[in-house]
Write a protein that holds these residues in place. Structure first.
Motif, PDB file in Angstrom:
ATOM      1  N   ARG A   1      15.342   8.731  -2.752  1.00 35.29           N
ATOM      2  CA  ARG A   1      14.378   7.830  -3.403  1.00 35.29           C
ATOM      3  C   ARG A   1      15.039   6.790  -4.187  1.00 35.29           C
TER       4      ARG A   1
ATOM      5  N   GLU B   1       6.565   2.687  -1.604  1.00 34.43           N
ATOM      6  CA  GLU B   1       5.740   3.314  -2.459  1.00 34.43           C
ATOM      7  C   GLU B   1       5.412   2.367  -3.752  1.00 34.43           C
ATOM      8  N   THR B   2       4.806   2.569  -4.652  1.00 38.20           N
ATOM      9  CA  THR B   2       4.285   1.675  -5.636  1.00 38.20           C
ATOM     10  C   THR B   2       5.523   1.394  -6.654  1.00 38.20           C
ATOM     11  N   ASP B   3       6.549   2.498  -6.762  1.00 41.28           N
ATOM     12  CA  ASP B   3       7.477   2.151  -7.690  1.00 41.28           C
ATOM     13  C   ASP B   3       8.875   2.654  -7.261  1.00 41.28           C
ATOM     14  N   SER B   4       9.007   2.838  -5.928  1.00 43.86           N
ATOM     15  CA  SER B   4      10.349   3.279  -5.207  1.00 43.86           C
ATOM     16  C   SER B   4      10.104   3.063  -3.958  1.00 43.86           C
TER      17      SER B   4
ATOM     18  N   HIS C   1       1.021  -1.134  -0.166  1.00 39.64           N
ATOM     19  CA  HIS C   1       0.056   0.108  -0.024  1.00 39.64           C
ATOM     20  C   HIS C   1       0.799   1.261  -0.036  1.00 39.64           C
ATOM     21  N   MET C   2       0.463   2.031  -0.814  1.00 41.31           N
ATOM     22  CA  MET C   2       1.298   3.525  -0.754  1.00 41.31           C
ATOM     23  C   MET C   2       1.305   3.992   0.577  1.00 41.31           C
ATOM     24  N   GLY C   3       2.809   4.375   0.844  1.00 40.93           N
ATOM     25  CA  GLY C   3       3.016   5.172   2.063  1.00 40.93           C
ATOM     26  C   GLY C   3       3.356   4.015   3.436  1.00 40.93           C
ATOM     27  N   ASP C   4       3.078   2.840   3.087  1.00 42.88           N
ATOM     28  CA  ASP C   4       3.711   1.753   4.293  1.00 42.88           C
ATOM     29  C   ASP C   4       4.884   2.137   4.668  1.00 42.88           C
TER      30      ASP C   4
ATOM     31  N   GLU D   1      10.051   4.142   3.626  1.00 41.90           N
ATOM     32  CA  GLU D   1       8.606   4.316   2.886  1.00 41.90           C
ATOM     33  C   GLU D   1       8.391   3.704   1.720  1.00 41.90           C
TER      34      GLU D   1
END
Length: 288
Positions: free
Chosen positions: A43, A18-21, A3-6, A16
């Motif tokens: 990132r 994110e979907t791509d990084s 999930h975005m932001g886990d 953190e």
């Protein structure tokens, strides 16, 4: 990914997902390495990862390690395996009671590895610290504004050869790379690798106007390594082909050893078969 932001909070950093990084924030711990404080956050796209491991750390801890691909991060290329383990920005140290959660995220990252994860990256996917950057070396001051590197010599510490050559100014277009030897080593230095005379043997760093020499208290890792990474990134941006360091006639044994260790990590992670590991190791040893 999940999930975005886990978020997974470690002892010295927070990851953190994110979907791509993965956004790595070096925002925890009063005794974190100065390099982490200088980097602040990074990132890292999934394409920059080669492997992910989870292993026991010091008593009461586990370590999540996302191994970067060679050529994906100018900071790690500049470091060339010289960073102490505790200063590796890709290691997240966690309390042992978070091992199950760490394994969850390790599996998630492994799922995101692409088919080229075991190959060197063709471009930098992780950004170097932005210019302007500068630091004080033993025999001069180094500065980088994003397009030009300048060395200003110390009247009292620079060698006669450097003083006679005068202060130096190098456009990145005239460079093929950077050589960084950690200031934690006895003979640490940062050397620019100019296109002109690339095949000529380099003089000792204390006599080379294209190099600044480190010393006790001068050119610390957290200042000089981000500097080297930023210059390296700018150099590669000037060239269609990767320009990490001047290509020697024979590979540096230390570089070969680092590549073999990296290959071993991929093998342990199950990303390289026994046959592939044996074959590639033999190829690397043949380059010595």
């Amino acid at each position: 990914m999940r999930h975005m932001g886990d978020v997974l909070a470690g002892i010295q950093a927070t990851w953190e997902f994110e979907t791509d990084s993965v956004l790595i924030r070096f925002d925890r711990g009063v005794r974190r390495p100065k390099l982490f404080s200088a980097l602040r956050e990074r990132r890292v796209p999934h394409e920059a990862f080669a492997a992910v491991t989870l292993s026991p750390g010091k008593p009461g801890t586990v370590v999540l390690h996302a191994v970067p691909r060679p050529g994906a991060d100018p900071l790690m290329d500049a470091a060339a395996g010289q960073l102490r383990e505790a200063c590796d920005p890709y290691r997240l140290v966690l309390p042992v009671d978070r091992e199950t959660l760490a394994e969850y995220y390790a599996d998630a990252l492994r799922d995101m590895l692409g088919p080229d994860a075991d190959r060197p990256a063709e471009r930098y996917a992780v950004a170097a610290p932005p210019a302007p950057l500068g630091f004080k070396a033993y025999d001069g001051k180094a500065s980088f504004d994003g397009s030009r590197v300048r060395f200003r010599w110390s009247r009292t510490a620079a060698s006669t050869a450097k003083w006679n050559a005068g202060d130096q100014s190098w456009p990145v277009s005239e460079l093929t790379g950077v050589e960084w030897r950690s200031p934690e080593a006895f003979d640490g230095y940062l050397r620019l690798l100019p296109r002109a005379g690339a095949c000529a043997p380099a003089p000792q760093a204390d006599q080379d106007p294209a190099a600044v020499v480190f010393g006790l208290g001068y050119g610390p890792v957290h200042e000089s390594l981000p500097f080297a990474a930023a210059v390296l990134e700018a150099v590669r941006a000037q060239s269609p082909a990767p320009a990490l360091t001047a290509p020697p006639a024979r590979r540096d044994p230390a570089d070969i050893a680092d590549r073999i260790r990296h290959l071993g990590d991929l093998h342990l992670a199950g990303l390289v078969t026994d046959e592939e590991f044996t074959k590639k190791k033999a190829e690397l040893l043949a380059e010595l």
